[in-house]
Design a protein around this motif. Structure first.
Motif, PDB file in Angstrom:
ATOM      1  N   ASP A  45       0.828  -1.219   0.000  1.00 42.90           N
ATOM      2  CA  ASP A  45       0.000   0.000   0.000  1.00 42.90           C
ATOM      3  C   ASP A  45       0.861   1.268   0.000  1.00 42.90           C
ATOM      4  OD1 ASP A  45      -2.393  -1.195  -0.268  1.00 42.90           O
ATOM      5  OD2 ASP A  45      -2.987  -1.018   1.837  1.00 42.90           O
ATOM      6  N   ARG A  46       1.767   1.348  -0.993  1.00 41.83           N
ATOM      7  CA  ARG A  46       2.630   2.533  -1.067  1.00 41.83           C
ATOM      8  C   ARG A  46       1.895   3.652  -1.796  1.00 41.83           C
ATOM      9  NH1 ARG A  46       6.302  -0.800  -3.687  1.00 41.83           N
ATOM     10  NH2 ARG A  46       7.424  -2.156  -2.240  1.00 41.83           N
ATOM     11  N   TRP A  47       2.061   4.868  -1.291  1.00 42.34           N
ATOM     12  CA  TRP A  47       1.352   6.002  -1.883  1.00 42.34           C
ATOM     13  C   TRP A  47       2.255   6.866  -2.763  1.00 42.34           C
ATOM     14  CZ3 TRP A  47      -3.862   6.174  -1.561  1.00 42.34           C
ATOM     15  CH2 TRP A  47      -4.453   5.283  -0.643  1.00 42.34           C
ATOM     16  N   LEU A  48       3.580   6.709  -2.640  1.00 43.32           N
ATOM     17  CA  LEU A  48       4.479   7.542  -3.448  1.00 43.32           C
ATOM     18  C   LEU A  48       4.243   7.333  -4.956  1.00 43.32           C
ATOM     19  CD1 LEU A  48       6.794   9.560  -3.660  1.00 43.32           C
ATOM     20  CD2 LEU A  48       8.390   7.620  -3.563  1.00 43.32           C
ATOM     21  N   PRO A  49       4.113   6.064  -5.410  1.00 45.73           N
ATOM     22  CA  PRO A  49       3.880   5.877  -6.854  1.00 45.73           C
ATOM     23  C   PRO A  49       2.643   6.621  -7.347  1.00 45.73           C
ATOM     24  CG  PRO A  49       4.420   3.789  -5.827  1.00 45.73           C
ATOM     25  CD  PRO A  49       4.266   4.785  -4.708  1.00 45.73           C
ATOM     26  N   LEU A  50       1.653   6.757  -6.489  1.00 51.20           N
ATOM     27  CA  LEU A  50       0.446   7.489  -6.873  1.00 51.20           C
ATOM     28  C   LEU A  50       0.775   8.962  -7.140  1.00 51.20           C
ATOM     29  CD1 LEU A  50      -2.417   6.584  -7.260  1.00 51.20           C
ATOM     30  CD2 LEU A  50      -2.944   7.443  -4.976  1.00 51.20           C
ATOM     31  N   LEU A  51       1.665   9.487  -6.309  1.00 56.32           N
ATOM     32  CA  LEU A  51       2.098  10.876  -6.488  1.00 56.32           C
ATOM     33  C   LEU A  51       2.807  11.022  -7.839  1.00 56.32           C
ATOM     34  CD1 LEU A  51       2.054  13.467  -4.739  1.00 56.32           C
ATOM     35  CD2 LEU A  51       4.448  12.966  -4.178  1.00 56.32           C
ATOM     36  N   VAL A  52       3.675  10.037  -8.136  1.00 54.64           N
ATOM     37  CA  VAL A  52       4.379  10.070  -9.420  1.00 54.64           C
ATOM     38  C   VAL A  52       3.385  10.001 -10.572  1.00 54.64           C
ATOM     39  CG1 VAL A  52       6.080   8.893 -10.857  1.00 54.64           C
ATOM     40  CG2 VAL A  52       6.406   9.015  -8.381  1.00 54.64           C
ATOM     41  N   LEU A  53       2.342   9.174 -10.386  1.00 55.43           N
ATOM     42  CA  LEU A  53       1.314   9.048 -11.413  1.00 55.43           C
ATOM     43  C   LEU A  53       0.635  10.402 -11.644  1.00 55.43           C
ATOM     44  CD1 LEU A  53       0.064   6.891 -13.213  1.00 55.43           C
ATOM     45  CD2 LEU A  53      -1.603   6.402 -11.430  1.00 55.43           C
ATOM     46  N   ALA A  54       0.350  11.106 -10.547  1.00 52.99           N
ATOM     47  CA  ALA A  54      -0.273  12.428 -10.666  1.00 52.99           C
ATOM     48  C   ALA A  54       0.649  13.381 -11.420  1.00 52.99           C
ATOM     49  CB  ALA A  54      -0.606  12.976  -9.278  1.00 52.99           C
ATOM     50  N   VAL A  55       1.950  13.315 -11.123  1.00 55.17           N
ATOM     51  CA  VAL A  55       2.914  14.166 -11.832  1.00 55.17           C
ATOM     52  C   VAL A  55       2.914  13.832 -13.326  1.00 55.17           C
ATOM     53  CG1 VAL A  55       5.360  14.697 -12.094  1.00 55.17           C
ATOM     54  CG2 VAL A  55       4.362  14.496  -9.806  1.00 55.17           C
ATOM     55  N   LEU A  56       2.838  12.525 -13.621  1.00 56.58           N
ATOM     56  CA  LEU A  56       2.824  12.063 -15.010  1.00 56.58           C
ATOM     57  C   LEU A  56       1.610  12.645 -15.746  1.00 56.58           C
ATOM     58  CD1 LEU A  56       4.814  10.134 -16.356  1.00 56.58           C
ATOM     59  CD2 LEU A  56       3.201   8.275 -15.979  1.00 56.58           C
ATOM     60  N   VAL A  57       0.435  12.534 -15.113  1.00 55.28           N
ATOM     61  CA  VAL A  57      -0.798  13.068 -15.716  1.00 55.28           C
ATOM     62  C   VAL A  57      -0.642  14.562 -15.968  1.00 55.28           C
ATOM     63  CG1 VAL A  57      -3.238  13.522 -15.344  1.00 55.28           C
ATOM     64  CG2 VAL A  57      -2.283  11.323 -14.674  1.00 55.28           C
ATOM     65  N   THR A  58      -0.167  15.288 -14.931  1.00 54.48           N
ATOM     66  CA  THR A  58      -0.044  16.731 -15.047  1.00 54.48           C
ATOM     67  C   THR A  58       0.926  17.101 -16.167  1.00 54.48           C
ATOM     68  OG1 THR A  58      -0.276  16.723 -12.657  1.00 54.48           O
ATOM     69  CG2 THR A  58       0.255  18.821 -13.685  1.00 54.48           C
ATOM     70  N   ALA A  59       2.050  16.401 -16.222  1.00 50.30           N
ATOM     71  CA  ALA A  59       3.063  16.737 -17.226  1.00 50.30           C
ATOM     72  C   ALA A  59       2.497  16.565 -18.632  1.00 50.30           C
ATOM     73  CB  ALA A  59       4.297  15.858 -17.031  1.00 50.30           C
ATOM     74  N   VAL A  60       1.853  15.424 -18.876  1.00 53.74           N
ATOM     75  CA  VAL A  60       1.322  15.174 -20.218  1.00 53.74           C
ATOM     76  C   VAL A  60       0.221  16.183 -20.548  1.00 53.74           C
ATOM     77  CG1 VAL A  60       0.263  13.481 -21.740  1.00 53.74           C
ATOM     78  CG2 VAL A  60       1.895  12.725 -20.027  1.00 53.74           C
ATOM     79  N   ALA A  61      -0.646  16.465 -19.555  1.00 50.75           N
ATOM     80  CA  ALA A  61      -1.753  17.394 -19.792  1.00 50.75           C
ATOM     81  C   ALA A  61      -1.236  18.791 -20.106  1.00 50.75           C
ATOM     82  CB  ALA A  61      -2.679  17.423 -18.576  1.00 50.75           C
ATOM     83  N   VAL A  62      -0.255  19.245 -19.322  1.00 54.66           N
ATOM     84  CA  VAL A  62       0.298  20.585 -19.543  1.00 54.66           C
ATOM     85  C   VAL A  62       0.957  20.668 -20.920  1.00 54.66           C
ATOM     86  CG1 VAL A  62       2.117  22.166 -18.801  1.00 54.66           C
ATOM     87  CG2 VAL A  62       0.554  21.173 -17.114  1.00 54.66           C
ATOM     88  N   LEU A  63       1.679  19.600 -21.273  1.00 54.75           N
ATOM     89  CA  LEU A  63       2.331  19.572 -22.582  1.00 54.75           C
ATOM     90  C   LEU A  63       1.278  19.655 -23.696  1.00 54.75           C
ATOM     91  CD1 LEU A  63       5.042  19.374 -23.942  1.00 54.75           C
ATOM     92  CD2 LEU A  63       4.825  16.878 -23.924  1.00 54.75           C
TER      93      LEU A  63
END
Ligand code: ADP
Ligand code: MG
Lengths: 499, 304
Positions: A202-220
């Motif tokens: 139940d690690r939550w850090l990867p979820l944070l990375v996933l959010a960063v991934l979504v944001t990066a692609v969306a902003v691009l």
């Protein structure tokens, strides 16, 4: 589906000891194909391991293709011209559609995770899994919108978006199979799902990375929408070609021309995947030989021959049937899309009957399907040959070719839909493969009667090369395919043409 | 090419009808277009022109009636389309193909084309055939379809509003091509809502309204329907002009001010000009009505 598997797990619990589970978790082949098996001692963990990757891929592909349809598709059809005639500017329109899409894919992803809570799995793991699925959907839609900014036509945009997602899946496989490349997992939503390990760590850090991934692609994506012309893509390609294709002078030539590029794309993906399957052959079969508990389990699930390389490859060729079936259906769907866009009006103003064009196209797609199967068989053989798994080239190729009746059933169903339900060509076309696969899985899991199971095309397919061809089944399916195709061509010739 | 079929009409429609759900797009349409004629098919938007043409092409199935192309039933496309070429209202091409590839494909699947004439047409329409179709404007896509159609030298050309995206220069070229086709004995079935274009090239017209053929007439008879707006500005008031309203063909006389006179005129303007001769006319304007206005005028008299 998640609820179903979670319930199914109850039956399996206790059948496996802790030693077996440990062996499973350490086997590179298992890790590569299904992701790291962690938390298998809980219903939730088992469900995530069994269905997580498949669900994530489905959600991601759905999100990506919906995103390109609602952005580039609408733009290509000229529906954005009106919207943009007012005060709304292109980047803000793209941003708004993107926000709606992100919300929609989050909802769709969440629906998959909800099944787990319903089935009584722990809440924190369920929430984490749900968030990972939703995040994968969001990556898919952001990727779709991004590709819609790059390419001027919907087909290229959704093709590339789906290809990038599948490359992400491949990267996840490699990261789990090759320790030196484990870091790759952090760059793909599928890898992050494994790293989050719902119900185990139940690690939550990867979820944070996933959010960063979504944001990066969306902003691009929104950034790329800024300063481009409506109706154009960032990657224009060449606008001129002085040497015309020599194929484009006859009906068969046109059919070959329009099948070639998609075939190359599908073949690349399928060959890469089956090369990997081949490379894992010995690891997998040896593991099953050393862990009879799993071999028994596989046998219960209908994969009796998994301990031999032939059995292993033939079990995975089932997947190939779905892939080639989807390919054939998508080609007929392309013809239906051409019709709606009015691109067939000029062709049909020449002395070309609709039945003749549909038959010509079907012939080209059939040849392409044979080529796709053969190429994939070759790739699987190359993989097994590399690790000396002892699979013959002939066996590898005939095994791949043996799934063709299912793929041609898809082609027949798609043609029938072209004639009688042109709005649903893709859905009806993939039904024999996808629906048939789910049917046989359910039938085997719940012990449904043979009469129900019989309706799945996969019930009439043998595990070639581990078993001989099911000649009667193959001929039967081909006959149904031909009947469907004929009915479809008749209906196609007798209805109004759209567009 | 057309000589063997001159006795048979190029197009024959018998009680043709098409219904979409509850909309009657075309109703009971009977029409014969003799070979060698340039026929104008007129009607406002939504009148049913495209629907009729798509039935002639076998793209739509009639809900009632039937149509023939020369003597082939419209549904028998392998036979009927040997003898015709078509330009759709909205030309859609495969975006990744170049104009040249589209042309060679359309030529290759048909009975063959006049390649020299095609090259000449490419020059005349100023079309760069090596560009991909996705870069073409509406007009350029229309040019591809026009070049493809004219270069077949088919005995029948079916053109659905083919000039809606062309600039005036190209439209002139189009009219020249129609004239050449007519001179060669080809039949032309031209749908349009541009009166000027139809007047310039057609010898006979049919007028369609709400799916019904309300008039089939020669060009001279169509002029009878013409009603122009005349606006006269006077330098000084002229009470003698009050009698204008009684002249033949004059209607709707209005005096917005004592120095400004507006009237509608049907037929030749000679009598009105003679009546104005004695007045101190500062400015005279004769405005041709749009086709829409003619239709409104026409339908006002003939309720349908
Ligand atoms: N596929 C269709 N479905 C429903 N209605 C249609 C369809 N095609 C045309 N119509 C209707 O039929 C009528 C005639 O249309 P159309 O033939 O395109 O007119 P025109 O070409 O004269 O402008 C219109 O009212 C239009 O809305
Ligand atoms: Mg029209």
């Amino acid at each position: 589906m998640t609820a179903l598997v979670a319930v199914q797990y109850r039956g399996l619990a206790g059948a496996l000891g802790a030693d077996s589970l440990a062996a499973l978790a350490e086997n590179p082949a298992i890790r590569t194909l299904f992701g790291p098996p962690v938390g298998l001692d809980t219903a939730g963990g088992f469900t995530v391991w069994r269905t997580g990757t498949v669900l994530a891929v489905l959600v991601g592909i759905w999100a990506a293709s919906t995103a390109t349809r609602l952005t580039r598709g609408d733009e290509e059809a000229g529906r954005w011209d009106l919207l943009l005639a007012g005060r709304l500017r292109l980047p803000s329109l793209v941003a708004r559609v993107l926000v709606v899409l992100l919300g929609a894919s989050a909802v769709v992803g969440a629906a998959g995770g909800l099944g787990l809570v319903v089935a009584g799995a722990p809440v924190s793991g369920s929430v984490l899994f749900t968030a990972c699925l939703a995040g994968t959907g969001m990556v898919g839609s952001a990727l779709g919108v991004l590709c819609a900014q790059l390419f001027a036509d919907r087909r290229s945009a959704s093709g590339v978006a789906v290809a990038v997602l599948l490359a992400g899946l491949l990267a996840r496989m490699v990261s789990d199979g090759v320790p030196a490349l484990a870091w790759l997992a952090w760059f793909t939503p599928f890898g992050l799902l494994g790293r989050a390990a719902p119900f185990a760590e139940d690690r939550w850090l990867p979820l944070l990375v996933l959010a960063v991934l979504v944001t990066a692609v969306a902003v691009l994506a929104v950034a790329l929408a800024t300063g481009r012309d409506v109706g154009h893509g960032r990657l224009a390609g060449r606008d001129r070609r002085t040497a015309p294709s020599r194929l484009l002078t006859s009906l068969p030539g046109l059919a070959v021309h329009r099948t070639g590029r998609p075939l190359a794309g599908w073949a690349t993906g399928a060959m890469a995947y089956f090369l990997l399957i081949g490379l894992l052959a010995t690891t997998m079969t040896e593991f099953l030989r050393d862990n009879p508990a799993f071999a028994d389990l596989a046998a219960q699930a209908g994969f009796a021959q998994l301990v031999s390389v032939e059995g292993y490859v033939s079990a995975l060729y089932t997947l190939l049937a779905v892939v080639i079936g989807a390919f054939t259906a998508s080609r007929v769907a392309a013809t239906a899309a051409d019709e709606t866009a009015g691109r067939l009006a000029l062709l049909y103003s020449r002395p070309v009957s609709r039945a003749r064009w549909a038959a010509t196209e079907a012939a080209a797609v059939t040849l392409a399907a044979v080529g796709l199967a053969a190429a994939t068989g070759l790739a699987a053989w190359a993989g097994t040959a590399w690790v000396d798994a002892g699979l013959g080239l002939g066996d590898a190729v005939t095994g791949a070719l043996s799934v063709l009746p299912v793929a041609l059933l898809c082609l027949g169903a798609a043609l029938a839909a072209l004639g009688w339900a042109p709005a649903a060509v893709l859905a009806i076309g993939v039904l024999p493969a996808v629906g048939g696969y789910l049917l046989i899985v359910f039938a085997d899991t719940f012990g449904w009667p043979r009469a129900v199971r019989w309706f799945s095309p996969f019930a009439h397919l043998n595990d070639v090369p581990a078993e001989p061809w099911n000649v009667a089944g193959g001929i039967g399916m081909l006959a149904v395919a031909v009947a469907l195709a004929t009915a479809g061509c008749l209906g196609y010739a007798r209805r109004d043409l759209a567009g | 090419m057309a000589t063997s079929t001159t006795s048979v009409p190029a197009l024959r429609m018998e009680r043709l009808g098409k219904r979409f759900g509850t909309t009657d797009a075309v109703v009971d349409l009977s029409l014969i277009v003799p070979a060698g004629e340039v026929f104008g098919f007129l009607g406002p938007n939504g009148a049913g022109k495209s629907t009729t043409i798509r039935m002639l092409l076998g793209l739509l199935l009639p809900t009632s009636g039937a149509a023939w192309v020369f003597d082939a039933p419209a549904g028998d496309v392998e036979r009927a389309h040997e003898m015709l070429a078509y330009v759709p209202a909205d030309v859609a091409l495969w975006p990744a193909l170049t104009g040249r590839e589209c042309l060679s494909l359309l030529a290759g699947v048909g009975p063959g084309i006049d390649a020299a004439y095609r090259d000449e047409l490419l020059e005349r329409f100023a079309l760069d055939p090596d560009r991909k179709a996705r870069t073409y404007s509406t007009g350029n896509r229309q040019k591809v379809a026009l070049v493809a159609a004219f270069s077949t030298r088919a005995p029948l050309l079916v053109l659905d509003e083919p000039t809606s995206g062309l600039d005036p220069l190209m439209e002139r070229e189009f009219r020249a091509c129609i004239a050449e086709a007519a001179a060669r004995g080809q039949t032309v079935f031209l749908s349009s809502h541009q009166l000027a274009e139809v007047e310039a090239v057609c010898s006979r017209v049919g007028i369609l309204r709400s799916g019904r053929l309300v008039e089939v007439a020669g060009m001279a008879d169509l002029r009878r329907l013409h009603r122009s707006e005349v606006i006269v500005e006077l330098a000084a008031p002229e009470p003698g002009l009050r009698g204008l309203a009684d002249l033949p063909g004059v209607a709707d006389v209005r005096w917005p001010s004592p120095l400004r006179l507006e009237l509608s005129l049907t037929g030749p303007p000679g009598t009105v000009l003679r009546a104005l001769g004695g007045a101190d006319v500062a400015h005279l304007e004769v405005r041709e009505p749009s086709l829409e206005e003619i239709f409104l005028d026409y339908y006002g008299q003939v309720p349908a």
